[in-house]
Scaffold this motif. Structure first.
Motif, PDB file in Angstrom:
ATOM      1  N   TRP A 114       0.839  -1.196   0.000  1.00 16.07           N
ATOM      2  CA  TRP A 114       0.000   0.000   0.000  1.00 16.07           C
ATOM      3  C   TRP A 114       0.879   1.254   0.000  1.00 16.07           C
ATOM      4  O   TRP A 114       0.625   2.200  -0.731  1.00 16.07           O
ATOM      5  CB  TRP A 114      -0.942  -0.061   1.197  1.00 16.07           C
ATOM      6  CG  TRP A 114      -1.716   1.174   1.514  1.00 16.07           C
ATOM      7  CD1 TRP A 114      -1.769   1.785   2.726  1.00 16.07           C
ATOM      8  CD2 TRP A 114      -2.566   1.937   0.650  1.00 16.07           C
ATOM      9  NE1 TRP A 114      -2.592   2.890   2.669  1.00 16.07           N
ATOM     10  CE2 TRP A 114      -3.089   3.005   1.389  1.00 16.07           C
ATOM     11  CE3 TRP A 114      -2.921   1.833  -0.690  1.00 16.07           C
ATOM     12  CZ2 TRP A 114      -3.954   3.957   0.859  1.00 16.07           C
ATOM     13  CZ3 TRP A 114      -3.783   2.779  -1.224  1.00 16.07           C
ATOM     14  CH2 TRP A 114      -4.295   3.828  -0.460  1.00 16.07           C
ATOM     15  N   ASP A 115       1.952   1.260   0.790  1.00 14.69           N
ATOM     16  CA  ASP A 115       2.858   2.415   0.790  1.00 14.69           C
ATOM     17  C   ASP A 115       3.530   2.592  -0.572  1.00 14.69           C
ATOM     18  O   ASP A 115       3.622   3.708  -1.082  1.00 14.69           O
ATOM     19  CB  ASP A 115       3.925   2.284   1.881  1.00 14.69           C
ATOM     20  CG  ASP A 115       3.418   2.667   3.260  1.00 14.69           C
ATOM     21  OD1 ASP A 115       2.310   3.243   3.368  1.00 14.69           O
ATOM     22  OD2 ASP A 115       4.132   2.381   4.238  1.00 14.69           O
ATOM     23  N   ASP A 116       4.006   1.485  -1.175  1.00 20.26           N
ATOM     24  CA  ASP A 116       4.597   1.564  -2.517  1.00 20.26           C
ATOM     25  C   ASP A 116       3.624   2.222  -3.486  1.00 20.26           C
ATOM     26  O   ASP A 116       3.997   3.092  -4.273  1.00 20.26           O
ATOM     27  CB  ASP A 116       4.907   0.166  -3.088  1.00 20.26           C
ATOM     28  CG  ASP A 116       6.090  -0.517  -2.451  1.00 20.26           C
ATOM     29  OD1 ASP A 116       7.015   0.185  -2.013  1.00 20.26           O
ATOM     30  OD2 ASP A 116       6.085  -1.758  -2.412  1.00 20.26           O
ATOM     31  N   PHE A 117       2.383   1.758  -3.438  1.00 18.26           N
ATOM     32  CA  PHE A 117       1.374   2.242  -4.376  1.00 18.26           C
ATOM     33  C   PHE A 117       1.166   3.741  -4.216  1.00 18.26           C
ATOM     34  O   PHE A 117       1.142   4.483  -5.192  1.00 18.26           O
ATOM     35  CB  PHE A 117       0.059   1.482  -4.151  1.00 18.26           C
ATOM     36  CG  PHE A 117      -0.951   1.736  -5.220  1.00 18.26           C
ATOM     37  CD1 PHE A 117      -0.838   1.119  -6.459  1.00 18.26           C
ATOM     38  CD2 PHE A 117      -2.022   2.571  -4.990  1.00 18.26           C
ATOM     39  CE1 PHE A 117      -1.764   1.347  -7.462  1.00 18.26           C
ATOM     40  CE2 PHE A 117      -2.968   2.799  -5.984  1.00 18.26           C
ATOM     41  CZ  PHE A 117      -2.831   2.183  -7.220  1.00 18.26           C
ATOM     42  N   ARG A 118       1.050   4.211  -2.971  1.00 14.70           N
ATOM     43  CA  ARG A 118       0.854   5.648  -2.734  1.00 14.70           C
ATOM     44  C   ARG A 118       2.072   6.458  -3.163  1.00 14.70           C
ATOM     45  O   ARG A 118       1.930   7.554  -3.690  1.00 14.70           O
ATOM     46  CB  ARG A 118       0.545   5.907  -1.262  1.00 14.70           C
ATOM     47  CG  ARG A 118      -0.833   5.411  -0.870  1.00 14.70           C
ATOM     48  CD  ARG A 118      -1.168   5.753   0.543  1.00 14.70           C
ATOM     49  NE  ARG A 118      -0.331   4.989   1.467  1.00 14.70           N
ATOM     50  CZ  ARG A 118      -0.416   5.080   2.776  1.00 14.70           C
ATOM     51  NH1 ARG A 118      -1.283   5.890   3.339  1.00 14.70           N
ATOM     52  NH2 ARG A 118       0.359   4.353   3.542  1.00 14.70           N
ATOM     53  N   ILE A 119       3.255   5.906  -2.949  1.00 12.08           N
ATOM     54  CA  ILE A 119       4.476   6.635  -3.331  1.00 12.08           C
ATOM     55  C   ILE A 119       4.555   6.795  -4.840  1.00 12.08           C
ATOM     56  O   ILE A 119       4.779   7.891  -5.357  1.00 12.08           O
ATOM     57  CB  ILE A 119       5.730   5.910  -2.790  1.00 12.08           C
ATOM     58  CG1 ILE A 119       5.806   6.057  -1.274  1.00 12.08           C
ATOM     59  CG2 ILE A 119       7.000   6.440  -3.457  1.00 12.08           C
ATOM     60  CD1 ILE A 119       6.798   5.117  -0.594  1.00 12.08           C
ATOM     61  N   VAL A 120       4.370   5.691  -5.562  1.00 11.07           N
ATOM     62  CA  VAL A 120       4.541   5.747  -7.007  1.00 11.07           C
ATOM     63  C   VAL A 120       3.416   6.535  -7.674  1.00 11.07           C
ATOM     64  O   VAL A 120       3.663   7.313  -8.584  1.00 11.07           O
ATOM     65  CB  VAL A 120       4.663   4.326  -7.595  1.00 11.07           C
ATOM     66  CG1 VAL A 120       4.691   4.366  -9.107  1.00 11.07           C
ATOM     67  CG2 VAL A 120       5.936   3.670  -7.076  1.00 11.07           C
ATOM     68  N   MET A 121       2.198   6.366  -7.215  1.00 13.26           N
ATOM     69  CA  MET A 121       1.091   7.112  -7.815  1.00 13.26           C
ATOM     70  C   MET A 121       1.151   8.584  -7.405  1.00 13.26           C
ATOM     71  O   MET A 121       0.739   9.456  -8.156  1.00 13.26           O
ATOM     72  CB  MET A 121      -0.248   6.494  -7.417  1.00 13.26           C
ATOM     73  CG  MET A 121      -0.455   5.101  -7.986  1.00 13.26           C
ATOM     74  SD  MET A 121      -0.308   5.003  -9.783  1.00 13.26           S
ATOM     75  CE  MET A 121      -1.804   5.845 -10.270  1.00 13.26           C
ATOM     76  N   GLY A 122       1.691   8.838  -6.239  1.00 13.55           N
ATOM     77  CA  GLY A 122       1.994  10.191  -5.808  1.00 13.55           C
ATOM     78  C   GLY A 122       0.812  11.073  -5.477  1.00 13.55           C
ATOM     79  O   GLY A 122      -0.341  10.679  -5.604  1.00 13.55           O
ATOM     80  N   PRO A 123       1.140  12.291  -5.055  1.00 10.30           N
ATOM     81  CA  PRO A 123       0.086  13.249  -4.720  1.00 10.30           C
ATOM     82  C   PRO A 123      -0.664  13.671  -5.983  1.00 10.30           C
ATOM     83  O   PRO A 123      -0.178  13.495  -7.098  1.00 10.30           O
ATOM     84  CB  PRO A 123       0.844  14.424  -4.098  1.00 10.30           C
ATOM     85  CG  PRO A 123       2.254  14.261  -4.497  1.00 10.30           C
ATOM     86  CD  PRO A 123       2.473  12.818  -4.834  1.00 10.30           C
TER      87      PRO A 123
END
Length: 154
Positions: A114-123
């Motif tokens: 989940w953290d990877d996904f949020r990082i790569v998809m970004g703000p």
């Protein structure tokens, strides 16, 4: 509202799969921490990305806490890509799927958290602010279109 959030989630899931298949530049550790912080601060963006992650996991109805503790595996990615019609169901080899996940993972792992996904998809990307001139131009264009439509109808 829920339907709109699910639609946005679907769009983000497609964008994520596109990024996995075509590779993206992995953020530096410092950038990764900053991107994650920004996503966590934007509740709307986080909700959109959570919907996308649920779709990729095949867990659309799961509780948020459950989804946030899971990872997208090669098998899960194969299922998501097949469902989206991006690869044949018998499709990609396990090694290829692992390579896609390594490219997407912020840390180069063979599963996406989940953290990877949020990082790569970004703000969320910044929204362009409309200036008064932009608003006048749009209003003028709409009025011209209305006049043209009225003239054609007469």
């Amino acid at each position: 509202w829920r339907a709109a959030r699910k639609l946005k989630g679907s769009v983000h899931a497609c964008a994520a799969m596109h990024r996995m298949l075509h590779g993206i530049a992995r953020p530096t550790p410092t950038d990764a921490v900053e991107r994650l912080r920004k996503v966590k601060e934007d509740r709307g963006r986080e909700a959109e990305l959570r919907e996308a992650f649920k779709l990729l996991l095949g867990r659309e109805e799961a509780e948020d806490a459950v989804v946030e503790s899971e990872s997208l595996s090669p098998r899960g990615l194969q299922r998501a890509l097949s469902a989206a019609g991006l690869v044949h169901p018998s499709g990609s080899s396990d090694g290829t799927l692992r390579a896609y996940l390594r490219r997407f993972s912020a840390w180069g792992a063979e599963e996406v958290t989940w953290d990877d996904f949020r990082i790569v998809m970004g703000p969320a990307p910044p929204r362009a602010e409309a200036t008064p001139d932009d608003q006048r131009e749009r209003q003028d264009a709409c009025e011209e279109e209305d006049e043209t439509t009225t003239a054609e109808e007469a």
